[in-house]
Design an enzyme around this catalytic site. Structure first.
Site, mmCIF file in Angstrom:
data_model
loop_
_atom_site.group_PDB
_atom_site.id
_atom_site.type_symbol
_atom_site.label_atom_id
_atom_site.label_comp_id
_atom_site.label_asym_id
_atom_site.label_seq_id
_atom_site.Cartn_x
_atom_site.Cartn_y
_atom_site.Cartn_z
ATOM 1 N N LYS A 189 0.982 -0.600 0.074
ATOM 2 C CA LYS A 189 -0.434 -0.055 0.058
ATOM 3 C C LYS A 189 0.984 1.519 0.057
ATOM 4 O O LYS A 189 1.558 1.686 0.551
ATOM 5 C CB LYS A 189 -0.739 -0.574 1.165
ATOM 6 C CG LYS A 189 -1.926 0.916 1.558
ATOM 7 C CD LYS A 189 -2.389 2.320 1.204
ATOM 8 C CE LYS A 189 -1.150 2.966 2.082
ATOM 9 N NZ LYS A 189 -1.606 3.584 1.729
ATOM 10 N N ARG A 245 3.133 8.387 14.809
ATOM 11 C CA ARG A 245 2.079 8.075 15.356
ATOM 12 C C ARG A 245 0.997 6.867 14.504
ATOM 13 O O ARG A 245 0.139 6.310 15.373
ATOM 14 C CB ARG A 245 1.558 9.781 14.483
ATOM 15 C CG ARG A 245 -0.468 10.055 15.003
ATOM 16 C CD ARG A 245 -0.735 11.052 14.441
ATOM 17 N NE ARG A 245 -1.070 11.130 12.747
ATOM 18 C CZ ARG A 245 0.285 11.455 11.879
ATOM 19 N NH1 ARG A 245 1.340 12.260 12.560
ATOM 20 N NH2 ARG A 245 0.122 11.185 10.584
ATOM 21 N N GLU A 265 9.540 1.350 10.913
ATOM 22 C CA GLU A 265 10.731 2.162 10.754
ATOM 23 C C GLU A 265 9.832 4.007 10.543
ATOM 24 O O GLU A 265 9.306 3.891 10.085
ATOM 25 C CB GLU A 265 11.054 2.598 9.302
ATOM 26 C CG GLU A 265 11.813 0.237 8.805
ATOM 27 C CD GLU A 265 13.270 0.692 9.721
ATOM 28 O OE1 GLU A 265 13.565 1.334 9.697
ATOM 29 O OE2 GLU A 265 13.543 -0.892 10.547
ATOM 30 N N CYS A 300 13.683 11.172 6.761
ATOM 31 C CA CYS A 300 14.045 10.150 7.969
ATOM 32 C C CYS A 300 15.268 10.899 9.206
ATOM 33 O O CYS A 300 15.052 10.903 10.404
ATOM 34 C CB CYS A 300 13.209 8.951 8.926
ATOM 35 S SG CYS A 300 14.512 7.734 7.462
ATOM 36 N N GLU A 399 9.774 16.264 14.964
ATOM 37 C CA GLU A 399 10.229 16.052 13.652
ATOM 38 C C GLU A 399 9.064 17.381 12.506
ATOM 39 O O GLU A 399 8.119 17.085 13.002
ATOM 40 C CB GLU A 399 10.199 14.600 13.378
ATOM 41 C CG GLU A 399 10.529 14.049 11.607
ATOM 42 C CD GLU A 399 10.232 12.786 11.088
ATOM 43 O OE1 GLU A 399 8.899 12.544 11.570
ATOM 44 O OE2 GLU A 399 11.219 12.223 11.071
HETATM 45 P P1 NAD Z 1 2.162 8.730 7.771
HETATM 46 O O1 NAD Z 1 2.493 7.897 9.632
HETATM 47 O O2 NAD Z 1 1.160 10.025 8.030
HETATM 48 O O3 NAD Z 1 1.850 7.563 6.481
HETATM 49 C C1 NAD Z 1 2.754 6.720 5.936
HETATM 50 C C2 NAD Z 1 1.827 4.772 5.736
HETATM 51 O O4 NAD Z 1 0.993 5.007 6.669
HETATM 52 C C3 NAD Z 1 0.793 5.579 4.043
HETATM 53 O O5 NAD Z 1 1.009 5.256 3.067
HETATM 54 C C4 NAD Z 1 -0.436 6.095 4.563
HETATM 55 O O6 NAD Z 1 -1.297 6.430 3.871
HETATM 56 C C5 NAD Z 1 -0.389 5.368 5.913
HETATM 57 N N1 NAD Z 1 -1.553 5.084 5.929
HETATM 58 C C6 NAD Z 1 -1.425 6.198 7.303
HETATM 59 N N2 NAD Z 1 -1.962 6.108 8.557
HETATM 60 C C7 NAD Z 1 -2.774 5.155 8.357
HETATM 61 C C8 NAD Z 1 -3.968 4.261 9.088
HETATM 62 N N3 NAD Z 1 -4.536 5.029 10.133
HETATM 63 N N4 NAD Z 1 -3.757 2.916 8.836
HETATM 64 C C9 NAD Z 1 -3.171 2.290 7.943
HETATM 65 N N5 NAD Z 1 -1.958 2.808 7.274
HETATM 66 C C10 NAD Z 1 -1.834 4.421 7.619
HETATM 67 O O7 NAD Z 1 3.553 8.994 7.507
HETATM 68 P P2 NAD Z 1 4.196 10.014 6.744
HETATM 69 O O8 NAD Z 1 3.825 11.448 6.029
HETATM 70 O O9 NAD Z 1 3.835 9.507 4.795
HETATM 71 O O10 NAD Z 1 5.745 9.840 5.794
HETATM 72 C C11 NAD Z 1 6.589 10.428 6.469
HETATM 73 C C12 NAD Z 1 6.942 10.033 7.729
HETATM 74 O O11 NAD Z 1 8.225 8.431 7.991
HETATM 75 C C13 NAD Z 1 8.150 10.581 8.733
HETATM 76 O O12 NAD Z 1 8.064 10.879 10.069
HETATM 77 C C14 NAD Z 1 9.245 10.194 8.584
HETATM 78 O O13 NAD Z 1 10.507 10.253 9.504
HETATM 79 C C15 NAD Z 1 9.001 8.621 8.113
HETATM 80 N N6 NAD Z 1 10.093 7.675 7.954
HETATM 81 C C16 NAD Z 1 10.673 6.746 8.548
HETATM 82 C C17 NAD Z 1 11.256 6.319 7.415
HETATM 83 C C18 NAD Z 1 12.736 5.295 8.165
HETATM 84 O O14 NAD Z 1 13.530 4.583 7.600
HETATM 85 N N7 NAD Z 1 12.654 5.123 9.790
HETATM 86 C C19 NAD Z 1 12.203 6.795 6.225
HETATM 87 C C20 NAD Z 1 11.068 7.116 5.831
HETATM 88 C C21 NAD Z 1 10.511 7.651 6.461
#
Ligand code: NAD
Length: 499
Positions: A189, A245, A265, A300, A399
């Site tokens: 997804k 979150r 992650e 990230c 962040e």
């Molecule tokens: P996000 O948590 O909003 O979304 C990530 C994914 O989760 C998306 O596909 C989204 O559609 C899905 N999602 C959102 N709400 C959901 C729910 N209630 N149930 C199931 N799926 C859900 O994050 P984002 O804004 O897309 O990405 C940014 C974040 O990702 C930052 O915090 C960044 O640090 C982190 N990140 C971490 C790494 C790592 O390797 N640690 C790498 C890249 C990004």
């Protein structure tokens, strides 16, 4: 004479069709619903995106489960899987321009990086796991002679993969590589903010010979398709990358359903420590600017908390402030552009909100701080540096996920380490010192999954990537990633006639 069309000219030929990829074929959602996706570059309409919902996720999971159970992929030898995945990797590289362009249009990063970094890293990741998989042996335990105890790893089943928008292809590849090479089936997804390359990757995989059902893509919103995938009773593990979150929710979904394994992650607020014994202040300052402003600060592991010894802080801040404008945002489709657009209006508002909070809490802007290029219809913010930040300020603790750096001054090593560790995150850190004892001492004391010494940009598929604390669990990349998508089995065989 023929001339090569510009990136902007080529962009007009890409026409996403609003479908998913299930069981090896493009399919409309069961409701027929789609949503419109606009580019953050200039708000142009890119096309419809399938709005996958629970019924679509269910169809994809059933397809993945059937593929797993009948052994069309899980039953192949590692050498057979390797051959197909190597072909997949070659196809990714051959589609470099198309994939790079899709990524740039979809999430705003400069075309030079989406082609040279994102596509190549994705292809290399798939190839690396393909090459590794027929070189890994299982174990025989040193038990009594009367028994043979085999310790083997088996593919887990159906892996749900949920990824963010900042490195859409690479984040997916870090999970697809080990999960597929180990023999699992996958339902991916992608983020609703960057769905297009995932679909193209799945098509390329099918063209490379990956059997139908082994790799399915259901685009859609997190609270719809994402939630349905993480709650599904036939999904054995979730490989999640995204915010802390949403990572929390993954555990809730697992608890409410089948206790599927959850590998998170998550976010970061990585500390970059510069000691006054490090002679080349300019190198440290230029490295932190490069690390912070790469990918519009939407990384990230961006070194967003910069702790500098007070004796070298003025010199350091002066260099970083002079360096920042080199990353001024420009057209992402121009091959020379260093910084592109933020992913959408929400992200733009979030970043500007943090800049306001920095001012309100008394930090001092020494570079950037404003929205620019608004006339394009896209979302651009100047590379921004705040000096005189304290570790308790919002911009030092939360962040931001945008091009905003916070510089904090420290007096001694003890204070620097204490501040670096005073964070709910623990993804990466960096220590700059010419004193070998200090460098090792501080590297050991830092609570982070990766620590760089006198560097920040080292990166390789051979090493694990992941965080301590609320930056997540599990590790992407390296051979360790196989552990996440395999179950460990012990098989005891009794040998009669021996004691
Ligand atoms: P996000 O948590 O909003 O979304 C990530 C994914 O989760 C998306 O596909 C989204 O559609 C899905 N999602 C959102 N709400 C959901 C729910 N209630 N149930 C199931 N799926 C859900 O994050 P984002 O804004 O897309 O990405 C940014 C974040 O990702 C930052 O915090 C960044 O640090 C982190 N990140 C971490 C790494 C790592 O390797 N640690 C790498 C890249 C990004």
């Amino acid at each position: 004479m023929t001339t090569t069309p510009s990136w902007a000219e080529r962009a007009t030929s890409l026409r996403p069709d609003g479908r998913m990829l299930i069981d090896g074929e493009r399919r409309a959602t069961q409701t027929g619903e789609t949503f419109a996706k606009h580019s953050p570059i200039d708000a142009r309409l890119l096309g419809p995106v399938a709005r996958g919902a629970a019924a679509d996720v269910d169809a994809a999971v059933r397809s993945a489960r059937a593929a797993f159970e009948d052994g069309r992929w899980s039953g192949k030898s590692p050498a057979q899987r390797k051959k197909i995945l190597q072909k997949f990797s070659e196809k990714i590289l051959a589609a470099k321009d198309e994939l790079g362009l899709l990524e740039t249009l979809d999430m705003g990063k400069p075309i030079q990086y989406s082609t040279a970094v994102d596509v190549t890293a994705t292809a290399r990741c798939i190839a690396w796991y393909a090459e590794a998989v027929d070189k890994i042996y299982d174990e025989i335990a040193p038990t009594a002679a009367s028994a043979l105890a085999l310790v083997t790893r088996e593919p887990m089943g159906v892996i749900g993969v949920i990824v963010p928008w900042n490195y859409p292809m690479i984040m997916a590849a870090w999970k697809l590589g080990p999960a597929l090479a180990a023999g699992n089936s996958v339902v991916l997804k992608p983020s609703e903010k960057s769905p297009f390359t995932a679909l193209r990757l799945a098509e390329l995989a099918v063209e490379a010979g990956l059997p139908p059902g082994v790799f399915n893509v259901v685009p859609g919103y997190g609270h719809e398709a994402g939630e349905a995938l993480a709650l599904h009773m036939e999904v054995d593990a979730i490989g999640f990358t995204g915010s802390t979150r949403t990572g929390r929710r993954m555990y809730e979904y697992a608890g409410k359903s089948n206790l599927k394994r959850v590998y998170n992650e998550l976010g970061g607020k990585s500390a970059f420590l510069v000691f006054d014994d490090f002679k080349d202040v300019e190198r440290a300052a230029k490295t932190v600017a490069g690390g912070m402003f790469f990918n519009q600060g939407e990384s990230c592991n961006a070194p967003s908390r910069v702790l500098v010894h007070e004796r070298v802080a003025d010199e350091f801040v002066k260099i970083v402030a002079a360096e920042a404008p080199r990353y001024a945002p420009a057209d992402p489709l121009d091959a020379k552009t260093e910084m592109g657009a933020l992913v959408d209006d929400t992200q733009l508002r979030t970043v500007l909100g943090y800049i306001e909070a920095g001012h309100a809490e008394g930090a001092k802007v020494v570079a950037g701080g404003r929205q620019v290029r608004a006339e394009t219809g896209g979302y651009y913010v100047e590379p921004t540096v705040f000096d005189r930040v304290t570790n308790s300020m919002k911009i030092a603790q939360e962040e931001i996920f945008g091009p905003v750096m916070a510089v904090i001054r420290f007096k001694d090593e003890k204070e620097a380490v204490a501040m670096a560790n005073a964070s709910t995150y623990g993804l990466q850190a960096s220590v700059w010192s010419d004193d070998i004892n200090r460098a090792h001492r501080v590297a050991r004391a830092l609570r982070a999954g990766t620590v760089h010494v006198n560097s920040y940009d080292e990166d390789d598929i051979t090493v694990p990537f992941g965080g301590y604390k609320q930056s997540g669990n599990g590790r992407d990349k390296s051979l360790h990633a196989f552990d996440k998508y395999t179950e460990l089995k012990t098989t005891w065989v009794r040998i009669d006639g021996l004691k």
